[in-house]
Design a protein around this motif. Structure first.
Motif, PDB file in Angstrom:
ATOM      1  N   LYS A   1       0.858  -1.177   0.000  1.00 33.05           N
ATOM      2  CA  LYS A   1       0.000   0.000   0.000  1.00 33.05           C
ATOM      3  C   LYS A   1       0.899   1.232   0.000  1.00 33.05           C
ATOM      4  CE  LYS A   1      -3.638   2.274   2.736  1.00 33.05           C
ATOM      5  NZ  LYS A   1      -4.494   2.158   3.950  1.00 33.05           N
TER       6      LYS A   1
ATOM      7  N   GLY B   1     -12.018   2.410   1.341  1.00 35.06           N
ATOM      8  CA  GLY B   1     -10.721   2.994   1.606  1.00 35.06           C
ATOM      9  C   GLY B   1     -10.335   2.778   3.064  1.00 35.06           C
ATOM     10  N   SER B   2      -9.119   3.056   3.457  1.00 33.12           N
ATOM     11  CA  SER B   2      -8.179   3.679   2.537  1.00 33.12           C
ATOM     12  C   SER B   2      -7.322   2.683   1.767  1.00 33.12           C
ATOM     13  CB  SER B   2      -7.266   4.622   3.330  1.00 33.12           C
ATOM     14  OG  SER B   2      -6.474   3.897   4.264  1.00 33.12           O
ATOM     15  N   SER B   3      -7.486   1.373   2.077  1.00 30.75           N
ATOM     16  CA  SER B   3      -6.705   0.358   1.362  1.00 30.75           C
ATOM     17  C   SER B   3      -7.442  -0.120   0.119  1.00 30.75           C
ATOM     18  CB  SER B   3      -6.399  -0.826   2.293  1.00 30.75           C
ATOM     19  OG  SER B   3      -5.784  -0.408   3.488  1.00 30.75           O
TER      20      SER B   3
ATOM     21  N   ASP C   1      -4.813   0.060   8.805  1.00 31.33           N
ATOM     22  CA  ASP C   1      -6.149   0.345   9.313  1.00 31.33           C
ATOM     23  C   ASP C   1      -6.068   1.312  10.485  1.00 31.33           C
ATOM     24  OD1 ASP C   1      -8.696   0.113  10.655  1.00 31.33           O
ATOM     25  OD2 ASP C   1      -9.025  -1.809   9.656  1.00 31.33           O
TER      26      ASP C   1
ATOM     27  N   LYS D   1      -7.772  -6.807  11.142  1.00 37.56           N
ATOM     28  CA  LYS D   1      -7.021  -5.722  11.771  1.00 37.56           C
ATOM     29  C   LYS D   1      -6.417  -6.251  13.059  1.00 37.56           C
ATOM     30  CE  LYS D   1      -8.406  -2.808  14.884  1.00 37.56           C
ATOM     31  NZ  LYS D   1      -7.231  -2.691  15.804  1.00 37.56           N
TER      32      LYS D   1
ATOM     33  N   THR E   1      -4.333   4.930  -2.717  1.00 38.05           N
ATOM     34  CA  THR E   1      -4.898   5.250  -1.409  1.00 38.05           C
ATOM     35  C   THR E   1      -5.313   6.715  -1.402  1.00 38.05           C
ATOM     36  OG1 THR E   1      -4.428   5.246   0.987  1.00 38.05           O
ATOM     37  CG2 THR E   1      -2.627   5.869  -0.458  1.00 38.05           C
TER      38      THR E   1
ATOM     39  N   GLY F   1      -4.509   8.559   3.656  1.00 37.15           N
ATOM     40  CA  GLY F   1      -5.420   7.533   4.166  1.00 37.15           C
ATOM     41  C   GLY F   1      -6.606   8.078   4.924  1.00 37.15           C
TER      42      GLY F   1
ATOM     43  N   SER G   1      -9.666   0.875   7.666  1.00 40.08           N
ATOM     44  CA  SER G   1      -9.100   0.853   6.318  1.00 40.08           C
ATOM     45  C   SER G   1      -8.673  -0.509   5.808  1.00 40.08           C
ATOM     46  CB  SER G   1      -7.912   1.819   6.239  1.00 40.08           C
ATOM     47  OG  SER G   1      -8.364   3.140   6.350  1.00 40.08           O
TER      48      SER G   1
ATOM     49  N   ARG H   1      -9.679   8.972   4.141  1.00 37.46           N
ATOM     50  CA  ARG H   1     -11.061   8.799   3.692  1.00 37.46           C
ATOM     51  C   ARG H   1     -11.412   7.317   3.667  1.00 37.46           C
ATOM     52  NH1 ARG H   1     -13.222  12.989   0.736  1.00 37.46           N
ATOM     53  NH2 ARG H   1     -15.153  11.840   1.103  1.00 37.46           N
ATOM     54  N   ASN H   2     -12.703   7.030   3.719  1.00 42.39           N
ATOM     55  CA  ASN H   2     -13.158   5.643   3.627  1.00 42.39           C
ATOM     56  C   ASN H   2     -13.465   5.235   2.190  1.00 42.39           C
ATOM     57  OD1 ASN H   2     -15.472   7.150   3.313  1.00 42.39           O
ATOM     58  ND2 ASN H   2     -16.516   6.364   5.123  1.00 42.39           N
TER      59      ASN H   2
ATOM     60  N   THR I   1     -11.406   5.533  -1.934  1.00 41.24           N
ATOM     61  CA  THR I   1     -10.064   5.718  -2.505  1.00 41.24           C
ATOM     62  C   THR I   1     -10.179   6.539  -3.776  1.00 41.24           C
ATOM     63  OG1 THR I   1      -9.349   3.614  -1.542  1.00 41.24           O
ATOM     64  CG2 THR I   1      -8.012   4.502  -3.348  1.00 41.24           C
TER      65      THR I   1
END
Length: 494
Positions: free
Chosen positions: A76, A151-153, A172, A190, A122, A126, A176, A128-129, A131
């Motif tokens: 990422k 997002g963000s991943s 995360d 996570k 991303t 990072g 994320s 925001r939820n 991308t």
């Protein structure tokens, strides 16, 4: 290697083929690169290619006993630095600033035999939820190209869901890993606070709320990845005891009969769709069929208060990051996206005493969740309040951007965060993903499991949150669910 064969294996399976001499790392890389080329115009998942470096790695000898020897892998492009190469963090000004050293997780991935050939998209920092960075453009969901992968991943999730790689780097800080896992039909764990190093560039991410991990198509890949990543570093802030047995070994054991409390109400009082409710009730029925005790249970946590504490920490961190980048690299705040400027401006307006009092309340959230886990092994909830939303749905209005820049220039950002326009924008952004921040602020492990698809074919993962040191419990349950309702062969048509 043909893509049709490549996609049938998870990362451990591909490494086993390499170990047995049935395929070479170069053949695996060629397949991954071809799939990247094939899908890039549709997905925009990979924003930095490292083809030549990856080919050079494939030309070198591999330790075939390494768990992921020869397997193609994507980082990422956020806090997963590779020495000498930029980590853009979704930001144009950083896209040409080389990292001075590799992150601990990247070094461990290299030691595990992975072949890194790119970095994934991303949102800026990072934050925001979804991308949709201005620097690189939006990443799209392989299940429906008009929808976000979350997002963000999101870049990593899109790449794994589309079969570019079987597992990819993620992290995360507010959901994320779990959000894009839920949106893309993947498994996402996570880890708990302190389980995986955030160094050497940072002791912890956002006071331990942000952690490193992966997105995968199989539970055993995530278990083996956690075996690779877990464990202390000499420069780390504290020592997390090792699990009593490797996680890959632990998932061979049944989880036992668990007591699970579930809820579908948004912690911040916002609407929850019928699809999200259906996903949780479907999971509850499956769990009961497997012998677990499942009942509806109200979470004793002040959801709105937790959301406010989370956002206060997030905005303050954005302000500190923007300040640091100006001091170290001479990058002016005006070079960043309007959303970043707004969050940083609000963060700068937060008095130190207010921030410290807010962070002190994290302990109240810890204690509330601990009371819940005194009665239940796990909390079950939606990850997403509705199916994956359209690209651009959460774009901030130009009116708020203009207002944010104006009040920042006048030094009135403290007033901005109290306006209805600003607060409504924040609630609207959290409304799609109000369930995930709890695990971050409390530092508890949590996972998204892909058990449900909507009638029109969109994934809707469900979330499980465990108590302290609950990674093994989560992984055992995930393995049981994976066996009961396999998802590995369920792939988008892209």
């Amino acid at each position: 290697m043909k893509f049709e064969d490549y996609i049938q294996h998870d990362a451990l399976g591909l490494a086993d083929l390499v170990r047995r001499g049935e395929v070479s790392p170069q053949e695996l890389l060629d397949t991954a690169l071809a799939r990247t080329d094939q899908t890039h115009g549709q997905l925009n998942a990979v924003v930095r290619r490292l083809d030549e470096q990856a080919r050079q790695r494939c030309a070198q000898p591999f330790d075939t006993q390494a768990p992921f020897a020869g397997v193609p892998f994507l980082l990422k492009d956020l806090f997963q630095d590779l020495a000498g190469l930029p980590s853009s963090c979704g930001s144009k000004p950083l896209s040409r600033v080389p990292a001075p050293e590799s992150a601990d997780v990247v070094r461990r991935w290299q030691d595990a035999g992975l072949v890194i050939f790119g970095k994934t998209n991303t949102p800026e920092f990072g934050a925001r939820n979804v991308t949709e960075p201005l620097a690189f453009g939006p990443t799209r969901n392989p299940w429906n190209l008009s929808r976000t992968p979350g997002g963000s991943s999101g870049g990593s999730a899109a790449a794994v869901a589309a079969g570019i790689v079987p597992v990819a780097g993620a992290n995360d800080g507010g959901g994320s890993i779990r959000i894009p896992a839920a949106a893309c039909g993947l498994f996402g764990l996570k880890p708990g606070r302190g389980r995986v190093s955030s160094g050497p560039g940072a002791a912890e991410g956002m006071n331990g709320a942000a952690v490193q991990g992966v997105l995968s198509r199989s539970v055993r890949d995530s278990a083996a990845m956690l075996d690779v990543l877990q464990g202390p570093e000499a420069h780390g802030p504290y020592h997390m005891p090792a699990p009593p047995q490797p996680y890959l070994q632990a998932i061979q054991q049944a989880p036992g009969r668990l007591k699970i409390g579930f809820s579908t109400e948004s912690p911040i009082g916002t609407p929850v769709s019928s699809e999200a409710i259906a996903a949780v009730k479907d999971a509850a029925a499956l769990l009961e069929s497997l012998g677990h005790h499942v009942e509806e249970a109200k979470l004793p946590v002040d959801g709105l208060g937790l959301a406010k504490d989370f956002l206060l920490a997030w905005f303050s961190r954005q302000a500190a990051l923007v300040c640091e980048l100006e001091q170290v690299h001479g990058i002016k705040p005006s070079a960043f996206e309007p959303d970043t400027r707004a969050m940083a401006a609000v963060g700068r307006s937060v008095p130190a005493v207010e921030l410290l009092l807010s962070e002190a309340r994290w302990n109240e959230h810890n204690r509330a969740l601990a009371r819940f886990h005194g009665q239940y092994d796990l909390w079950l909830s939606p990850v997403l309040a509705s199916p994956p939303i359209p690209i651009g749905h959460l774009a901030t209005s130009k009116t708020l951007h203009i207002a944010s820049d104006l009040v920042a220039m006048l030094g009135l950002s403290g007033l901005l965060r109290k306006t209805a326009l600003f607060q409504n924008t924040i609630i609207n952004n959290l409304a799609w993903t109000p369930f995930t921040q709890l695990a971050n602020l409390t530092g508890r492990p949590a996972m998204s499991v892909p058990l449900y698809w909507t009638p029109d074919g969109m994934p809707m993962g469900v979330q499980f949150v465990a108590g302290l040191d609950g990674e093994a419990m989560l992984l055992r349950l995930a393995a049981q669910l994976e066996q009961a309702r396999p998802w590995f062969g369920r792939r988008p048509a892209i």
